[in-house]
Write a protein that holds these residues in place. Structure first.
Motif, PDB file in Angstrom:
ATOM      1  N   UNK A  78     -35.531  23.958 -29.537  1.00  0.00           N
ATOM      2  CA  UNK A  78     -34.532  24.982 -29.854  1.00  0.00           C
ATOM      3  C   UNK A  78     -33.704  24.575 -31.073  1.00  0.00           C
ATOM      4  N   UNK A  79     -33.331  23.291 -31.139  1.00  0.00           N
ATOM      5  CA  UNK A  79     -32.490  22.811 -32.242  1.00  0.00           C
ATOM      6  C   UNK A  79     -33.228  22.852 -33.575  1.00  0.00           C
ATOM      7  N   UNK A  80     -34.526  22.584 -33.550  1.00  0.00           N
ATOM      8  CA  UNK A  80     -35.296  22.466 -34.787  1.00  0.00           C
ATOM      9  C   UNK A  80     -35.901  23.792 -35.247  1.00  0.00           C
ATOM     10  N   UNK A  81     -35.749  24.828 -34.479  1.00  0.00           N
ATOM     11  CA  UNK A  81     -36.302  26.125 -34.869  1.00  0.00           C
ATOM     12  C   UNK A  81     -35.702  26.586 -36.198  1.00  0.00           C
ATOM     13  N   UNK A  82     -36.578  27.005 -37.101  1.00  0.00           N
ATOM     14  CA  UNK A  82     -36.119  27.516 -38.383  1.00  0.00           C
ATOM     15  C   UNK A  82     -35.910  26.474 -39.452  1.00  0.00           C
ATOM     16  N   UNK A  83     -36.073  25.178 -39.119  1.00  0.00           N
ATOM     17  CA  UNK A  83     -35.916  24.146 -40.140  1.00  0.00           C
ATOM     18  C   UNK A  83     -37.125  24.165 -41.075  1.00  0.00           C
ATOM     19  N   UNK A  84     -36.898  23.696 -42.291  1.00  0.00           N
ATOM     20  CA  UNK A  84     -37.946  23.725 -43.309  1.00  0.00           C
ATOM     21  C   UNK A  84     -38.559  22.347 -43.548  1.00  0.00           C
ATOM     22  N   UNK A  85     -38.560  21.498 -42.513  1.00  0.00           N
ATOM     23  CA  UNK A  85     -39.141  20.160 -42.642  1.00  0.00           C
ATOM     24  C   UNK A  85     -40.307  20.013 -41.673  1.00  0.00           C
ATOM     25  N   UNK A  86     -41.129  18.994 -41.918  1.00  0.00           N
ATOM     26  CA  UNK A  86     -42.255  18.720 -41.035  1.00  0.00           C
ATOM     27  C   UNK A  86     -41.772  17.839 -39.878  1.00  0.00           C
ATOM     28  N   UNK A  87     -42.042  18.277 -38.658  1.00  0.00           N
ATOM     29  CA  UNK A  87     -41.608  17.492 -37.508  1.00  0.00           C
ATOM     30  C   UNK A  87     -42.565  17.715 -36.346  1.00  0.00           C
ATOM     31  N   UNK A  88     -42.568  16.773 -35.441  1.00  0.00           N
ATOM     32  CA  UNK A  88     -43.345  16.901 -34.210  1.00  0.00           C
ATOM     33  C   UNK A  88     -42.595  16.155 -33.121  1.00  0.00           C
ATOM     34  N   UNK A  89     -42.787  16.595 -31.874  1.00  0.00           N
ATOM     35  CA  UNK A  89     -42.132  15.943 -30.744  1.00  0.00           C
ATOM     36  C   UNK A  89     -43.170  15.644 -29.670  1.00  0.00           C
ATOM     37  N   UNK A  90     -42.863  14.635 -28.869  1.00  0.00           N
ATOM     38  CA  UNK A  90     -43.756  14.281 -27.774  1.00  0.00           C
ATOM     39  C   UNK A  90     -42.934  13.706 -26.628  1.00  0.00           C
ATOM     40  N   UNK A  91     -43.485  13.805 -25.448  1.00  0.00           N
ATOM     41  CA  UNK A  91     -42.816  13.351 -24.231  1.00  0.00           C
ATOM     42  C   UNK A  91     -43.311  11.962 -23.842  1.00  0.00           C
ATOM     43  N   UNK A  92     -42.379  11.131 -23.434  1.00  0.00           N
ATOM     44  CA  UNK A  92     -42.705   9.803 -22.907  1.00  0.00           C
ATOM     45  C   UNK A  92     -41.809   9.550 -21.712  1.00  0.00           C
TER      46      UNK A  92
END
Length: 279
Positions: A78-92
């Motif tokens: 939700x926080x990163x929606x609309x940002x213009x950078x490359x990102x990825x998230x993963x669960x640990x």
């Protein structure tokens, strides 16, 4: 070395904004990718339970940690929606005792960790453990962002807390891509030793190193006018209106700092500006 791979590990959905916002600023500035670990921590320490602990209890603790990780990932998305950078998230998911190994295995592939501030209001022990895991297990420099502080895209005034240690030099090298953007870099030495190797020219060698990288460098030699070196540094940061402090982390052991305090812990507890730290 350019900053092309930023890493952050988040353990509390309420503390994600400072680190993600700062990492986004750096990712945009340096055209970097953000890898975001959403870590659910099992703080129950199953390995220390009584032998009669049931499998159902173990499963319940694991499920709680998985739910926590999923909640963090949802907040990140939700926080990163609309940002213009490359990102990825993963669960640990990891027990508290295994955080160092799990985080270190991922952090070592980054150029810089961007993390929320340990000891902030509402921050649990997981935040401190995550920062230490990046520094010690991942051998990765860490940018610590206090709550309610905005990381400027181009810090104008940066101070280096210099004590002629290997840790301080490691921090300076790691911060070069950010230092190169500064208008001024102040090498700050508090109460240099009379018989130290740089007694005739405190901070001279590191200033020469930075000048060869094209930086405008000034040297500030300060008296230890307060009981703690960290207090002198923080007051000087305010006086010079510093945007960032670069320093070596944990010159003493973590156990000693936890029991008796130390410059690293005091700075983490009191800072109101971002800290760039390395081992």
């Amino acid at each position: 070395m350019p900053l092309k791979s930023l890493f952050t590990v988040l353990t509390d959905p309420a503390l994600i904004a400072p680190a993600l916002d700062a990492a986004t600023v750096l990712a945009r500035k340096h055209d970097a990718h953000m890898d975001i670990m959403c870590l659910g921590v099992d703080a129950s320490q199953i390995g220390y339970f009584h032998a009669s602990a049931s499998a159902a209890l173990v499963e319940q603790c694991l499920a709680r940690a998985q739910d926590q990780a999923a909640e963090i990932r949802a907040a990140v998305t939700q926080h990163m929606q609309g940002t213009d950078v490359h990102w990825s998230s993963f669960i640990e998911v990891a027990p508290m005792a295994d955080m160092g190994r799990r985080i270190g295995a991922e952090a070592r592939y980054g150029d810089l960790a961007v993390l929320p501030r340990p000891y902030a209001t509402g921050a649990g022990g997981e935040v401190e453990a995550a920062a230490e895991a990046c520094l010690f297990n991942g051998r990765l420099p860490a940018l610590i962002i206090p709550e309610d502080i905005q990381m400027p895209p181009k810090p104008k005034r940066i101070m280096i807390a210099w004590n002629d240690s290997f840790e301080a030099m490691s921090a300076v090298r790691g911060a070069l891509p950010i230092l190169a953007e500064a208008e001024t870099v102040n090498v700050v030495i508090v109460d240099p030793p009379v018989h130290g190797p740089e007694r005739s020219d405190p901070g001279g060698r590191v200033s020469q190193f930075l000048a060869r990288h094209g930086m405008r460098v000034e040297i500030d030699v300060l008296a230890r006018s307060m009981p703690r070196v960290s207090d002198v540094l923080l007051r000087h940061a305010v006086d010079m209106d510093a945007d960032l402090m670069v320093l070596g982390a944990y010159g003493h052991s973590r156990l000693r700092e936890a029991m008796f305090g130390g410059a690293t812990r005091n700075l983490l507890e009191q800072t109101r500006i971002p800290l760039f730290m390395a081992r």
